[in-house]
Design an enzyme around this catalytic site. Structure first.
Site, PDB file in Angstrom:
ATOM      1  N   GLU A 122       0.827  -1.216   0.000  1.00  0.00           N
ATOM      2  CA  GLU A 122       0.000   0.000   0.000  1.00  0.00           C
ATOM      3  C   GLU A 122       0.862   1.267   0.000  1.00  0.00           C
ATOM      4  OE1 GLU A 122      -3.065  -0.408  -0.517  1.00  0.00           O
ATOM      5  OE2 GLU A 122      -3.798  -2.204   0.494  1.00  0.00           O
ATOM      6  N   HIS A 145      -2.974   1.944   8.381  1.00  0.00           N
ATOM      7  CA  HIS A 145      -4.045   1.146   7.751  1.00  0.00           C
ATOM      8  C   HIS A 145      -4.224  -0.114   8.574  1.00  0.00           C
ATOM      9  CE1 HIS A 145      -6.367  -1.221   5.009  1.00  0.00           C
ATOM     10  NE2 HIS A 145      -5.385  -2.060   4.737  1.00  0.00           N
ATOM     11  N   HIS A 147      -7.241  -3.517   9.550  1.00  0.00           N
ATOM     12  CA  HIS A 147      -8.498  -4.190   9.203  1.00  0.00           C
ATOM     13  C   HIS A 147      -9.401  -4.228  10.438  1.00  0.00           C
ATOM     14  CE1 HIS A 147      -6.435  -6.513   5.636  1.00  0.00           C
ATOM     15  NE2 HIS A 147      -6.365  -5.195   5.520  1.00  0.00           N
ATOM     16  N   HIS A 217     -13.047  -3.550   3.656  1.00  0.00           N
ATOM     17  CA  HIS A 217     -11.609  -3.813   3.769  1.00  0.00           C
ATOM     18  C   HIS A 217     -10.997  -3.299   5.069  1.00  0.00           C
ATOM     19  CE1 HIS A 217      -7.421  -3.949   1.672  1.00  0.00           C
ATOM     20  NE2 HIS A 217      -7.264  -3.820   2.977  1.00  0.00           N
TER      21      HIS A 217
HETATM   22  P1  13P Z   1       1.063  -5.471   3.121  1.00  0.00           P
HETATM   23  O1  13P Z   1       1.517  -6.740   3.830  1.00  0.00           O
HETATM   24  O2  13P Z   1       1.645  -5.353   1.757  1.00  0.00           O
HETATM   25  O3  13P Z   1       1.318  -4.258   3.996  1.00  0.00           O
HETATM   26  O4  13P Z   1      -0.526  -5.570   2.902  1.00  0.00           O
HETATM   27  C1  13P Z   1      -1.411  -5.665   3.965  1.00  0.00           C
HETATM   28  C2  13P Z   1      -2.728  -5.057   3.696  1.00  0.00           C
HETATM   29  O5  13P Z   1      -3.488  -4.838   4.609  1.00  0.00           O
HETATM   30  C3  13P Z   1      -3.099  -4.733   2.294  1.00  0.00           C
HETATM   31  O6  13P Z   1      -4.243  -3.955   2.231  1.00  0.00           O
HETATM   32 ZN    ZN Z   2      -5.497  -4.053   4.027  1.00  0.00          ZN
END
Ligand code: 13P
Ligand code: ZN
Length: 271
Positions: A122, A145, A147, A217
């Site tokens: 990302e 970022h 989840h 997401h």
């Molecule tokens: P990465 O391991 O590349 O950081 O990806 C994790 C992720 O949450 C992608 O949206």
């Molecule tokens: Zn992600």
């Protein structure tokens, strides 16, 4: 790697804070496998004196970030687990520095030929957000970022897939939400992770908000510190949890009315 990072106390503090917060993301259940990524703009506290750039791996970027010429970032590696970062931070973190053309970067925490890994997939979104922050001249240093399960769950229905409806729901569940997130969250419709399109939409959403919710997401949030950025996501997730607890008890939550929200909003910035 040691000679670059170890002498910088401020950087060490940021690395340790990032490692601690990565552990919280895992404990919250928001960081399954390699989920999530963090970047911190460390340009102001970087004091590298490097003359031998050819010793470090250099990676080209698909397009330039003119506002980030020479900037340095601490960034999580692609495929790395947040839970591992807590124990051994530099096994999952990278220090990168953009070149004078801002169309590539050196990985200063690795030497050519060592056990190398790359920044998060990302990265285009992270760098795009840092560039937007640099353009407007505000103080945010952190892009996170994760989840956040509860927030992903609310975007599973079209009912909450708009900025107006998602903020009405989240603000309505808990006083803290409008006090600490008075601008609300921006909404980014589902798009392929890591794509140019999702980067563009996220940057747009974060021009007016500190948090962008990615449909089905997760979230992207910005803040001045790693801990503070986590706090904002934590508050939003709590609101979503209250909503789901009510739903599972067959309670239709009332939420706050406009007058109540108005007076709560006046408390923003007081704490
Ligand atoms: P990465 O391991 O590349 O950081 O990806 C994790 C992720 O949450 C992608 O949206
Ligand atoms: Zn992600």
């Amino acid at each position: 790697m040691k000679h670059i990072l170890s002498k910088n106390k401020k950087l060490k503090t940021i690395i340790l804070e990032t490692a601690e917060i990565a552990g919280y993301l895992w404990q919250r259940g928001w960081a399954e496998r390699n989920a999530g990524n963090i970047s911190v703009n460390i340009t102001e506290i970087s004091n590298w004196e490097i003359s031998d750039f050819d010793k470090y791996p250099f990676v080209e970027l698909p397009y330039p970030y003119p506002k980030l010429v020479g900037s340095s970032f601490l960034v999580t590696g692609t495929g790395k687990r947040m839970r591992d970062l807590t124990r051994k931070p530099m096994n999952g973190l990278l220090a990168i520095k953009l070149n004078p053309e801002a169309n590539g970067y050196w990985i200063l925490s690795q030497k050519i030929g060592s056990d190398n890994f790359l920044p998060t997939s990302e990265l285009p979104t992270h760098l795009g957000i840092h560039q937007m922050i640099a353009k407007r001249g505000s103080d945010e240093k952190v892009v996170m970022h994760t989840h956040a399960t509860e927030l992903i769950a609310v975007t599973q229905t079209k009912e909450f897939c708009s900025e107006a409806s998602i903020n009405k729901l989240l603000w309505g569940m808990h006083p803290e939400t409008i006090i600490f997130i008075p601008k609300g969250v921006g909404f980014v419709p589902y798009m392929l992770p890591g794509s140019v399109g999702i980067a563009e939409e996220t940057i747009k959403a974060l021009q007016d908000h500190d948090v962008a919710l990615w449909e089905k997401h997760g979230v992207f949030a910005i803040g001045n510190s790693v801990g503070g950025t986590f706090d904002v996501i934590d508050i939003l997730a709590k609101s979503a949890r209250i909503f789901f607890m009510c739903q599972s008890a067959n309670i239709l939550p009332d939420g706050f009315n406009e007058e109540q929200l108005g007076e709560l909003k006046l408390l923003a910035g007081n704490f």
